[in-house]
Design a protein around this motif. Structure first.
Motif, short mmCIF file in Angstrom:
data_model
loop_
_atom_site.label_atom_id
_atom_site.label_comp_id
_atom_site.label_asym_id
_atom_site.label_seq_id
_atom_site.Cartn_x
_atom_site.Cartn_y
_atom_site.Cartn_z
N GLU A 76 0.82 -1.21 0.00
CA GLU A 76 0.00 0.00 0.00
C GLU A 76 0.86 1.27 0.00
OE1 GLU A 76 -3.71 2.12 2.40
OE2 GLU A 76 -2.89 0.22 3.12
N CYS A 77 0.57 2.18 -0.91
CA CYS A 77 1.29 3.44 -1.01
C CYS A 77 0.75 4.46 -0.01
CB CYS A 77 1.14 4.04 -2.41
SG CYS A 77 1.80 3.05 -3.75
N THR A 78 1.63 5.32 0.45
CA THR A 78 1.22 6.47 1.25
C THR A 78 0.89 7.63 0.31
OG1 THR A 78 3.46 7.34 1.45
CG2 THR A 78 2.73 5.75 3.12
N GLU A 79 0.28 8.68 0.85
CA GLU A 79 -0.07 9.84 0.03
C GLU A 79 1.18 10.49 -0.57
OE1 GLU A 79 -2.63 12.58 2.02
OE2 GLU A 79 -4.07 11.03 2.62
N THR A 80 2.23 10.60 0.22
CA THR A 80 3.45 11.26 -0.27
C THR A 80 4.11 10.46 -1.39
OG1 THR A 80 4.72 10.21 1.50
CG2 THR A 80 3.90 12.43 1.91
N GLU A 81 3.90 9.17 -1.41
CA GLU A 81 4.52 8.34 -2.45
C GLU A 81 3.86 8.51 -3.82
OE1 GLU A 81 6.32 4.48 -0.08
OE2 GLU A 81 4.13 4.60 -0.33
N LEU A 82 2.72 9.19 -3.88
CA LEU A 82 2.07 9.42 -5.16
C LEU A 82 2.56 10.68 -5.85
CD1 LEU A 82 -1.70 8.48 -4.65
CD2 LEU A 82 0.19 7.07 -5.43
N TYR A 83 3.35 11.49 -5.16
CA TYR A 83 3.81 12.77 -5.72
C TYR A 83 4.54 12.55 -7.05
CZ TYR A 83 5.92 17.40 -6.00
OH TYR A 83 6.28 18.66 -6.42
N GLY A 84 4.05 13.20 -8.10
CA GLY A 84 4.69 13.13 -9.40
C GLY A 84 4.54 11.80 -10.12
N LYS A 85 3.69 10.93 -9.63
CA LYS A 85 3.55 9.59 -10.20
C LYS A 85 2.37 9.50 -11.16
CE LYS A 85 6.83 7.55 -7.77
NZ LYS A 85 6.47 6.67 -6.64
N THR A 86 2.36 8.44 -11.95
CA THR A 86 1.21 8.06 -12.76
C THR A 86 0.42 7.01 -11.99
OG1 THR A 86 2.31 8.47 -14.88
CG2 THR A 86 0.46 6.93 -14.89
N VAL A 87 -0.89 7.22 -11.85
CA VAL A 87 -1.72 6.25 -11.16
C VAL A 87 -2.64 5.55 -12.16
CG1 VAL A 87 -1.67 7.54 -8.99
CG2 VAL A 87 -3.55 7.92 -10.59
N HIS A 88 -2.96 4.32 -11.86
CA HIS A 88 -3.76 3.48 -12.75
C HIS A 88 -5.07 3.15 -12.03
CE1 HIS A 88 -0.17 2.71 -15.32
NE2 HIS A 88 0.46 2.85 -14.17
N ILE A 89 -6.18 3.63 -12.58
CA ILE A 89 -7.46 3.53 -11.89
C ILE A 89 -8.35 2.45 -12.50
CG2 ILE A 89 -9.57 4.73 -11.20
CD1 ILE A 89 -8.09 7.29 -11.08
N ASP A 90 -8.78 1.54 -11.68
CA ASP A 90 -9.81 0.57 -12.04
C ASP A 90 -11.13 1.34 -12.08
OD1 ASP A 90 -11.49 -1.58 -12.32
OD2 ASP A 90 -10.78 -2.66 -10.56
N ALA A 139 -10.82 13.54 -9.14
CA ALA A 139 -9.87 14.49 -9.70
C ALA A 139 -9.35 15.46 -8.63
CB ALA A 139 -10.51 15.27 -10.84
N ASP A 140 -10.24 15.97 -7.81
CA ASP A 140 -9.83 16.89 -6.73
C ASP A 140 -8.82 16.22 -5.81
OD1 ASP A 140 -11.48 18.91 -7.65
OD2 ASP A 140 -13.14 18.42 -6.29
N LYS A 148 0.93 13.17 -11.27
CA LYS A 148 1.32 13.69 -12.58
C LYS A 148 0.34 13.30 -13.67
CE LYS A 148 5.12 13.57 -15.94
NZ LYS A 148 6.45 13.00 -16.24
N LYS A 149 -0.10 12.05 -13.65
CA LYS A 149 -0.95 11.54 -14.72
C LYS A 149 -1.87 10.46 -14.18
CE LYS A 149 -0.79 9.41 -19.34
NZ LYS A 149 0.08 8.89 -20.43
N VAL A 150 -3.06 10.37 -14.77
CA VAL A 150 -4.04 9.36 -14.40
C VAL A 150 -4.41 8.55 -15.64
CG1 VAL A 150 -6.39 8.96 -13.57
CG2 VAL A 150 -4.99 10.77 -12.55
N ASN A 174 -10.80 20.54 -16.72
CA ASN A 174 -10.67 21.57 -15.69
C ASN A 174 -9.52 21.30 -14.72
OD1 ASN A 174 -13.08 22.97 -16.58
ND2 ASN A 174 -14.26 21.30 -15.65
N TYR A 175 -8.73 20.27 -14.99
CA TYR A 175 -7.67 19.88 -14.06
C TYR A 175 -6.32 19.81 -14.77
CZ TYR A 175 -11.51 18.67 -10.97
OH TYR A 175 -12.64 18.74 -10.18
N ASN A 176 -5.27 20.10 -14.01
CA ASN A 176 -3.92 20.08 -14.56
C ASN A 176 -3.24 18.74 -14.26
OD1 ASN A 176 -3.95 22.78 -15.58
ND2 ASN A 176 -3.75 23.50 -13.47
N ILE A 177 -3.90 17.69 -14.65
CA ILE A 177 -3.36 16.33 -14.47
C ILE A 177 -3.46 15.63 -15.82
CG2 ILE A 177 -3.47 14.19 -13.15
CD1 ILE A 177 -5.24 15.59 -11.13
N GLY A 178 -2.39 14.97 -16.22
CA GLY A 178 -2.44 14.21 -17.46
C GLY A 178 -3.51 13.14 -17.40
N LEU A 179 -4.10 12.83 -18.54
CA LEU A 179 -5.19 11.86 -18.58
C LEU A 179 -5.08 10.93 -19.78
CD1 LEU A 179 -8.01 10.86 -17.55
CD2 LEU A 179 -9.01 12.55 -19.11
#
Length: 230
Positions: A76-90, A139-140, A148-150, A174-179
């Protein structure tokens, strides 16, 4: 429309019923720790305690073996470990659970720290009035975590996956996150070798390289109180 509600829930998850469910959960958890499959254990114990199908499903989705708990906790990742990362959403898994949360329908407090629902997909899905709100909530949260990217993964065989893709894309402007949104035949298989996966699917949690508990983070912000059956 309320997502994930059932007329039987007040009876199946009353105070008296919860007491019985926790006893049944103890029995099933003992059996799966001894190597029995959770399917066989839930049938055997469920019959003994005369549990409804929805009660049995609640237990199956809520409990884990000791080995599973250790595996999931270590990845399990912590919140800080997501900084600048790409996340993969089911995609459907995450969106439907949060739709259930906003609908104030039944949610489950699970042993591995996730929050799961009993809505079920079964190949059909329809957008409801709160779907847009759920996507903005996701998104929020990810924007605050400086992701960084979703990449959303949506099951191609599920009805209205194309409409959901279009809605996500429209809101994301409306968001500054890669998609990236991928509508593919087998989401589970694609997520099993990924880092920073967002899902509550037990099989994916056991197989992926790492995961983040976004559903719990969002649910806590809207003060959801899940039911514990173990």
């Amino acid at each position: 429309m309320k997502r994930g509600s059932a007329e039987s829930d007040k009876r199946d998850f009353s105070k008296e019923a919860i007491s019985k469910l926790r006893k049944a959960s103890d029995h099933i958890r003992y059996l799966i720790n001894e190597g029995y499959s959770i399917k066989n254990a839930s049938v055997f114990v469920g019959n003994h305690f005369l549990l409804s199908e929805r009660q049995r499903l609640a237990i199956v989705r809520s409990i884990s073996s000791d080995t599973q708990l250790q595996i999931r906790q270590e990845k399990e990742c912590t919140e800080t470990e997501l900084y600048g990362k790409t996340v993969h959403i089911d995609g459907f898994n995450t969106i439907i659970t949060l739709e259930v949360a906003l609908s104030q329908s039944l949610l489950l407090e699970c042993m591995d720290g996730t929050i799961r629902d009993l809505a079920g997909l079964r190949g059909t899905y329809h957008l409801i009035d709160i779907t847009s709100e759920v996507i903005r909530m996701i998104a929020d949260s990810l924007e605050r975590l400086n992701v960084k990217k979703v990449i959303f993964y949506l099951d191609a065989p599920v009805s209205n996956s194309g409409r959901l893709k279009s809605l996500i894309a429209a809101i994301w402007k409306n968001y500054n996150i890669g998609l990236d949104i991928q509508v593919i035949p087998d989401v589970d298989r694609n997520l099993q070798d990924k880092d920073c996966v967002i899902t509550t699917d037990a099989l994916i949690l056991d197989q992926c390289k790492s995961w983040f508990n976004l559903v719990r983070l969002c649910a806590e912000k809207i003060s959801v109180i899940p039911v514990r059956v173990w």
